[in-house]
Motif scaffolding. Structure first.
Motif, mmCIF file in Angstrom:
data_model
loop_
_atom_site.group_PDB
_atom_site.id
_atom_site.type_symbol
_atom_site.label_atom_id
_atom_site.label_comp_id
_atom_site.label_asym_id
_atom_site.label_seq_id
_atom_site.Cartn_x
_atom_site.Cartn_y
_atom_site.Cartn_z
ATOM 1 N N ASN A 110 1.070 -0.762 0.226
ATOM 2 C CA ASN A 110 0.143 0.033 -0.165
ATOM 3 C C ASN A 110 1.042 1.190 0.415
ATOM 4 O OD1 ASN A 110 -2.743 -1.103 -0.217
ATOM 5 N ND2 ASN A 110 -2.584 -1.498 1.733
ATOM 6 N N GLU A 111 2.026 1.071 -1.097
ATOM 7 C CA GLU A 111 2.820 2.394 -1.281
ATOM 8 C C GLU A 111 3.231 2.860 -2.635
ATOM 9 O OE1 GLU A 111 5.947 2.336 1.130
ATOM 10 O OE2 GLU A 111 7.627 0.513 0.118
ATOM 11 N N VAL A 112 3.105 3.908 -2.653
ATOM 12 C CA VAL A 112 3.449 4.344 -4.226
ATOM 13 C C VAL A 112 4.895 5.236 -4.257
ATOM 14 C CG1 VAL A 112 1.937 6.632 -3.914
ATOM 15 C CG2 VAL A 112 2.858 6.025 -6.221
ATOM 16 N N ILE A 113 5.429 4.321 -5.397
ATOM 17 C CA ILE A 113 7.328 4.840 -5.837
ATOM 18 C C ILE A 113 7.432 5.999 -6.318
ATOM 19 C CG2 ILE A 113 9.178 4.531 -5.438
ATOM 20 C CD1 ILE A 113 7.714 3.054 -3.707
ATOM 21 N N LEU A 114 7.632 7.440 -5.513
ATOM 22 C CA LEU A 114 7.508 8.512 -5.905
ATOM 23 C C LEU A 114 9.259 8.776 -6.947
ATOM 24 C CD1 LEU A 114 4.847 10.626 -3.922
ATOM 25 C CD2 LEU A 114 4.372 9.816 -6.603
ATOM 26 N N CYS A 115 9.131 9.885 -8.028
ATOM 27 C CA CYS A 115 10.737 9.998 -8.871
ATOM 28 C C CYS A 115 11.188 11.257 -8.117
ATOM 29 C CB CYS A 115 10.271 9.404 -9.744
ATOM 30 S SG CYS A 115 11.975 10.226 -10.395
ATOM 31 N N SER A 129 22.363 17.785 -9.335
ATOM 32 C CA SER A 129 22.771 16.884 -8.422
ATOM 33 C C SER A 129 23.644 15.402 -8.970
ATOM 34 C CB SER A 129 22.287 16.485 -7.586
ATOM 35 O OG SER A 129 21.688 17.525 -6.751
ATOM 36 N N ASN A 130 22.595 15.522 -10.379
ATOM 37 C CA ASN A 130 22.775 14.127 -11.489
ATOM 38 C C ASN A 130 22.976 13.191 -10.241
ATOM 39 O OD1 ASN A 130 23.842 15.487 -13.628
ATOM 40 N ND2 ASN A 130 26.676 16.231 -12.849
ATOM 41 N N VAL A 131 21.700 13.298 -9.992
ATOM 42 C CA VAL A 131 20.909 12.077 -8.723
ATOM 43 C C VAL A 131 19.428 12.309 -9.312
ATOM 44 C CG1 VAL A 131 21.145 13.455 -6.934
ATOM 45 C CG2 VAL A 131 21.610 10.463 -6.385
ATOM 46 N N VAL A 132 18.917 11.043 -8.751
ATOM 47 C CA VAL A 132 17.045 10.460 -8.865
ATOM 48 C C VAL A 132 17.248 10.071 -7.077
ATOM 49 C CG1 VAL A 132 15.967 9.197 -9.982
ATOM 50 C CG2 VAL A 132 17.405 10.188 -11.474
ATOM 51 N N ILE A 133 17.045 10.504 -6.744
ATOM 52 C CA ILE A 133 15.807 10.241 -5.627
ATOM 53 C C ILE A 133 14.679 9.718 -5.661
ATOM 54 C CG2 ILE A 133 14.783 11.079 -2.838
ATOM 55 C CD1 ILE A 133 17.798 12.013 -3.870
ATOM 56 N N LEU A 134 14.140 8.300 -4.783
ATOM 57 C CA LEU A 134 12.892 7.310 -5.639
ATOM 58 C C LEU A 134 12.439 7.599 -3.570
ATOM 59 C CD1 LEU A 134 14.787 4.008 -7.550
ATOM 60 C CD2 LEU A 134 13.245 6.995 -7.972
ATOM 61 N N PHE A 135 11.472 7.636 -3.825
ATOM 62 C CA PHE A 135 11.106 7.542 -1.992
ATOM 63 C C PHE A 135 9.292 7.182 -2.313
ATOM 64 C CE2 PHE A 135 9.287 11.853 -3.824
ATOM 65 C CZ PHE A 135 8.224 12.090 -3.729
ATOM 66 N N ALA A 136 8.597 6.926 -1.539
ATOM 67 C CA ALA A 136 8.025 6.044 -1.281
ATOM 68 C C ALA A 136 6.370 7.078 -0.284
ATOM 69 C CB ALA A 136 8.039 4.901 0.081
ATOM 70 N N LEU A 137 5.246 7.001 -0.748
ATOM 71 C CA LEU A 137 4.200 8.029 0.311
ATOM 72 C C LEU A 137 3.024 6.845 0.183
ATOM 73 C CD1 LEU A 137 2.565 10.017 1.411
ATOM 74 C CD2 LEU A 137 2.414 10.627 -0.691
ATOM 75 N N ASP A 138 2.379 6.332 1.135
ATOM 76 C CA ASP A 138 1.293 5.505 0.883
ATOM 77 C C ASP A 138 -0.034 6.048 0.472
ATOM 78 O OD1 ASP A 138 -1.762 6.577 3.152
ATOM 79 O OD2 ASP A 138 0.420 7.499 3.626
ATOM 80 N N LYS A 139 -0.638 4.732 -0.260
ATOM 81 C CA LYS A 139 -1.145 5.360 -1.929
ATOM 82 C C LYS A 139 -2.940 5.912 -1.195
ATOM 83 C CE LYS A 139 -0.164 1.320 -3.958
ATOM 84 N NZ LYS A 139 -0.940 0.039 -4.625
ATOM 85 N N LEU A 140 -2.702 5.661 0.431
ATOM 86 C CA LEU A 140 -4.482 7.007 0.309
ATOM 87 C C LEU A 140 -3.716 8.176 0.485
ATOM 88 C CD1 LEU A 140 -7.538 6.786 0.958
ATOM 89 C CD2 LEU A 140 -6.630 6.054 3.501
ATOM 90 N N SER A 141 -2.491 8.808 1.572
ATOM 91 C CA SER A 141 -2.236 9.820 1.218
ATOM 92 C C SER A 141 -1.937 10.541 -0.128
ATOM 93 C CB SER A 141 -0.679 9.938 1.809
ATOM 94 O OG SER A 141 -1.612 9.343 3.827
ATOM 95 N N HIS A 142 -1.282 9.795 -0.718
ATOM 96 C CA HIS A 142 -1.547 9.760 -2.144
ATOM 97 C C HIS A 142 -2.990 10.139 -2.868
ATOM 98 C CE1 HIS A 142 0.104 8.826 -6.534
ATOM 99 N NE2 HIS A 142 1.011 10.404 -6.285
ATOM 100 N N LEU A 143 -3.597 9.062 -3.115
ATOM 101 C CA LEU A 143 -4.813 9.768 -2.933
ATOM 102 C C LEU A 143 -5.800 10.758 -3.063
ATOM 103 C CD1 LEU A 143 -7.444 8.341 -5.372
ATOM 104 C CD2 LEU A 143 -8.274 7.393 -3.300
#
Length: 264
Positions: A106-111, A117-131
């Motif tokens: 129940n989490e979505v991974i965002l980018c 910085s030449n870098v990518v940060i991947l992070f999580a947020l719970d699906k209901l909050s994202h919705l």
């Protein structure tokens, strides 16, 4: 001097919302004149989930119900990982994230792609909050709070002859960003329970990276002020160049939120 926000002109302004387990901060500012600024804090119920607190926040907070030019959502989380930009591909987002962090349901991974910085940060947020957030703000941009901090610090550090370690203090965590020889060396967040814990991590990182106590720089920002003073007193015993980063805008705006504004 800060100029009050005229909410009847909200379509000209940007709204930034910072989500954290210790409360939600939000600011409204004029991107053409950052003297026009408003910031407030919404306390959360620690017994309730992020989504439950967020639902109440969205329903009760009148200032966020206006139409805005741009909406930024910042998520303060330790559930992130960094990937070199040249290694990243969209279809590998989940795979790369779960190679470094335990899987949760129940989490979505965002980018966040950080061009400076030449870098990518991947992070999580719970699906209901994202919705809830995407329903309320369909055009919102999502950021891990570490992302604008990294961009801001890299932008400030390029061209410096000294290697630099940025320390961003929070009540229960410390963000650490290391920059040396025109490249990002480290991005990480640590849970800390005391000043001693914080100094232990920071001085250990300093030693592991081979930074020089007499030549290189350690930059400190964040809050709360009392703990920051204790950390500074400890660090100054071992590192000559300890520099406090002072916010350029209102003091009650979290520094990671300010760094997003300053990088726009």
């Amino acid at each position: 001097m800060t100029v009050p926000i005229d909410f009847t002109q909200s379509a000209q302004y940007n709204l930034s919302i910072r989500l954290s387990t210790d409360g939600f901060s939000f600011s409204v500012f004029n991107p053409q004149d950052n003297r026009e600024c408003f910031c407030s804090f919404y306390p959360v119920n620690a017994r309730h989930s992020m989504a439950a607190n967020l639902k109440q926040f969205l329903a009760e907070t009148e200032e966020i119900k206006h139409r805005y030019k741009q909406v930024n959502i910042l998520v303060h989380t330790e559930r992130y990982t960094s990937v070199p930009l040249e290694w990243y591909e969209d279809e590998l987002t989940d795979t790369l994230f779960y190679q470094n962090l335990p899987r949760r349901n129940n989490e979505v991974i965002l980018c966040n792609v950080l061009g400076k910085s030449n870098v990518v940060i991947l992070f999580a947020l719970d699906k209901l909050s994202h919705l809830f957030l995407t329903e309320h703000f369909p055009e919102a941009r999502f950021f891990a709070t570490i992302s604008p901090l990294t961009e801001y610090f890299c932008q400030q550090s390029k061209g410096s002859e000294r290697r630099r370690l940025l320390v961003h203090l929070q009540p229960e965590t410390v963000d650490v960003i290391a920059f040396g020889k025109d490249c990002l060396q480290l991005v990480n967040t640590y849970s800390v329970s005391s000043t001693e814990d914080c100094c232990y991590y920071l001085l250990g990182i300093w030693k592991q990276l081979g930074y020089d106590q007499e030549h290189d720089e350690l930059h400190v920002c964040g809050e709360p002020a009392a703990e920051r003073t204790e950390v500074l007193e400890c660090l100054k015993k071992y590192v000559r160049h300890v520099i406090i980063i002072n916010p350029r805008m209102e003091d009650n705006i979290p520094f990671d939120m300010q760094s997003l504004i300053l990088c726009e």
